[in-house]
Design an enzyme around this catalytic site. Structure first.
Site, PDB file in Angstrom:
ATOM      1  N   ASP A   9       0.828  -1.212   0.000  1.00  0.00           N
ATOM      2  CA  ASP A   9       0.000   0.000   0.000  1.00  0.00           C
ATOM      3  C   ASP A   9       0.858   1.256   0.000  1.00  0.00           C
ATOM      4  O   ASP A   9       1.968   1.258   0.521  1.00  0.00           O
ATOM      5  CB  ASP A   9      -0.913  -0.036   1.239  1.00  0.00           C
TER       6      ASP A   9
ATOM      7  N   ARG B 206       0.227   7.729  -2.628  1.00  0.00           N
ATOM      8  CA  ARG B 206       0.836   8.775  -1.797  1.00  0.00           C
ATOM      9  C   ARG B 206       2.300   9.001  -2.167  1.00  0.00           C
ATOM     10  O   ARG B 206       2.799  10.122  -2.134  1.00  0.00           O
ATOM     11  CB  ARG B 206       0.701   8.396  -0.307  1.00  0.00           C
TER      12      ARG B 206
ATOM     13  N   HIS C 133       2.335   3.453  -9.085  1.00  0.00           N
ATOM     14  CA  HIS C 133       2.099   2.027  -9.361  1.00  0.00           C
ATOM     15  C   HIS C 133       3.269   1.419 -10.147  1.00  0.00           C
ATOM     16  O   HIS C 133       3.662   0.286  -9.905  1.00  0.00           O
ATOM     17  CB  HIS C 133       0.785   1.836 -10.123  1.00  0.00           C
TER      18      HIS C 133
ATOM     19  N   GLU D 135     -12.655  -4.332  -4.226  1.00  0.00           N
ATOM     20  CA  GLU D 135     -13.134  -2.961  -4.034  1.00  0.00           C
ATOM     21  C   GLU D 135     -12.336  -1.950  -4.863  1.00  0.00           C
ATOM     22  O   GLU D 135     -12.763  -0.803  -5.021  1.00  0.00           O
ATOM     23  CB  GLU D 135     -13.059  -2.590  -2.546  1.00  0.00           C
TER      24      GLU D 135
ATOM     25  N   TRP E 137     -11.990  -1.748  -7.902  1.00  0.00           N
ATOM     26  CA  TRP E 137     -12.676  -1.359  -9.156  1.00  0.00           C
ATOM     27  C   TRP E 137     -13.359  -0.001  -9.007  1.00  0.00           C
ATOM     28  O   TRP E 137     -13.748   0.612  -9.991  1.00  0.00           O
ATOM     29  CB  TRP E 137     -13.716  -2.401  -9.574  1.00  0.00           C
TER      30      TRP E 137
ATOM     31  N   LEU F 280       9.668 -21.146  -4.726  1.00  0.00           N
ATOM     32  CA  LEU F 280       8.814 -20.172  -4.033  1.00  0.00           C
ATOM     33  C   LEU F 280       7.366 -20.254  -4.532  1.00  0.00           C
ATOM     34  O   LEU F 280       7.109 -20.246  -5.732  1.00  0.00           O
ATOM     35  CB  LEU F 280       9.353 -18.754  -4.296  1.00  0.00           C
TER      36      LEU F 280
HETATM   37  C1  IPE Z   1      -5.588  -2.640  -0.163  1.00  0.00           C
HETATM   38  O1  IPE Z   1      -5.216  -1.326  -0.284  1.00  0.00           O
HETATM   39  C2  IPE Z   1      -5.587  -3.312  -1.510  1.00  0.00           C
HETATM   40  C3  IPE Z   1      -4.274  -3.524  -2.113  1.00  0.00           C
HETATM   41  C4  IPE Z   1      -3.121  -3.221  -1.587  1.00  0.00           C
HETATM   42  C5  IPE Z   1      -4.314  -4.164  -3.395  1.00  0.00           C
HETATM   43  P1  IPE Z   1      -6.282  -0.158  -0.465  1.00  0.00           P
HETATM   44  O2  IPE Z   1      -5.501   1.083  -0.659  1.00  0.00           O
HETATM   45  O3  IPE Z   1      -7.264  -0.512  -1.519  1.00  0.00           O
HETATM   46  O4  IPE Z   1      -7.038  -0.174   0.933  1.00  0.00           O
HETATM   47  P2  IPE Z   1      -7.897   0.959   1.657  1.00  0.00           P
HETATM   48  O5  IPE Z   1      -8.862   1.494   0.649  1.00  0.00           O
HETATM   49  O6  IPE Z   1      -6.936   2.018   2.099  1.00  0.00           O
HETATM   50  O7  IPE Z   1      -8.545   0.268   2.809  1.00  0.00           O
HETATM   51  C1  IPE Z   2      -1.527   0.247  -3.370  1.00  0.00           C
HETATM   52  O1  IPE Z   2      -1.309   1.612  -3.372  1.00  0.00           O
HETATM   53  C2  IPE Z   2      -1.742  -0.311  -4.753  1.00  0.00           C
HETATM   54  C3  IPE Z   2      -3.100  -0.822  -5.012  1.00  0.00           C
HETATM   55  C4  IPE Z   2      -4.125  -0.730  -4.206  1.00  0.00           C
HETATM   56  C5  IPE Z   2      -3.283  -1.460  -6.281  1.00  0.00           C
HETATM   57  P1  IPE Z   2      -2.513   2.639  -3.390  1.00  0.00           P
HETATM   58  O2  IPE Z   2      -2.894   2.908  -4.805  1.00  0.00           O
HETATM   59  O3  IPE Z   2      -3.632   2.174  -2.531  1.00  0.00           O
HETATM   60  O4  IPE Z   2      -1.833   3.921  -2.777  1.00  0.00           O
HETATM   61  P2  IPE Z   2      -2.439   4.922  -1.697  1.00  0.00           P
HETATM   62  O5  IPE Z   2      -2.903   4.087  -0.555  1.00  0.00           O
HETATM   63  O6  IPE Z   2      -3.551   5.651  -2.369  1.00  0.00           O
HETATM   64  O7  IPE Z   2      -1.293   5.804  -1.339  1.00  0.00           O
HETATM   65 MG    MG Z   3      -4.062   2.400  -0.569  1.00  0.00          MG
END
Ligand code: IPE
Ligand code: IPE
Ligand code: MG
Length: 252
Positions: free
Chosen positions: A29, A33, A46, A76, A78, A143
């Site tokens: 995650d 940001r 990404h 979620e 999507w 792995l």
């Molecule tokens: C969880 O992260 C999903 C992935 C890392 C793929 P999110 O960024 O979607 O989670 P929330 O929305 O902060 O809970």
């Molecule tokens: C995780 O990073 C990647 C996916 C959920 C695919 P985020 O895209 O959720 O990044 P933040 O949480 O908005 O910083």
């Molecule tokens: Mg996130």
């Protein structure tokens, strides 16, 4: 015994192979940001996230970790803009096209956790690439790399319950035969060792619908480091923190 030679320093030098987790799960995650901090669009984060992932897979393989499960895209996710979802799906295809040969050469076995066939229309190439990766690496013994994609923990549990209900209706099993072991056999993670360590980057203290059943006794490690900055050293730190934990599983 430390795994690395004497030129390793910091956490790596202290890592004890005996105390490594068998199964690590990661909520990758913070890509958005990370990009925002640099004044760049989320998709830039990404792209950087894919590089971090490559490094963490490589390091897991070198360390001899048995299973690595990564959260790549939730049911979620999507909800995000078409532009962001499109970019993520583009990166997914690019990743498999570019990395599959190398992963296969390293004896990595790929599994997808989630509803591949339930992905929206227009992603047929991605679906094919995912099925191909699973099939091509199915006999590999290195792995175990599990990629959670179009995945939700609640959805997975409901699916397992439905599968078992169908088996009861067809007479294949009796309702009273259902136990935890049988239930686990219906989850996407069937046959994998239990999750020992859950890592979440970017500081969020929530599961976001990840592995709700499987994390029953996992150790949690949350770091403020954003995913694109999570490299080998940060991973070693997490593994070292895990090695120092006292797991009790309800005992004393
Ligand atoms: C969880 O992260 C999903 C992935 C890392 C793929 P999110 O960024 O979607 O989670 P929330 O929305 O902060 O809970
Ligand atoms: C995780 O990073 C990647 C996916 C959920 C695919 P985020 O895209 O959720 O990044 P933040 O949480 O908005 O910083
Ligand atoms: Mg996130």
């Amino acid at each position: 015994m430390a795994i690395f030679g004497k030129d390793e320093s910091g956490a790596a030098a202290q890592l004890d192979k005996e105390r490594l987790p068998r199964h690590v799960a990661i909520i990758m995650d913070g890509n958005g940001r990370w990009a925002k901090k640099r004044g760049m669009p989320r998709t830039f984060g990404h792209k950087a996230g894919v590089e971090a992932l490559r490094e963490i897979i490589r390091h897991s393989d070198e360390l001899g970790i048995e299973a690595l499960t990564i959260y790549a895209f939730s049911c979620e996710n999507w909800k995000r803009s078409a532009e962001e979802v499109g970019a993520l799906m583009g990166l997914l295809l690019e990743y498999f096209t570019r990395e599959l040969t190398e992963l296969h050469r390293k004896n990595v076995r790929i599994r997808i956790l989630g509803d591949i066939d339930g992905m929206p229309a227009g992603l047929e190439k991605q679906q094919q690439a995912l099925h191909a990766a699973v099939e091509r690496t199915a006999q590999n013994t290195g792995l175990k790399l599990n990629i959670a994609l179009n995945y939700g923990g609640q959805q997975e549990i409901v699916r397992a319950a439905k599968n078992l209900a169908q088996k009861v209706v067809s007479g294949e099993i009796g309702a009273d035969q259902i136990d935890a072991h049988m239930f686990e056999g219906e989850l996407y993670t069937a046959g994998l060792p239990e999750v020992d360590l859950l890592i979440r980057t970017s500081g969020e203290m929530r599961l976001s619908n990840f592995l709700l059943y499987q994390l029953a006794y996992a150790e949690f490690y949350v770091t403020d480091t954003l995913w694109p900055d999570f490299g080998r050293d940060a991973y070693d730190e997490a593994l070292l923190a895990y090695a120092k934990r006292n797991r009790r599983f309800g005992g004393v």
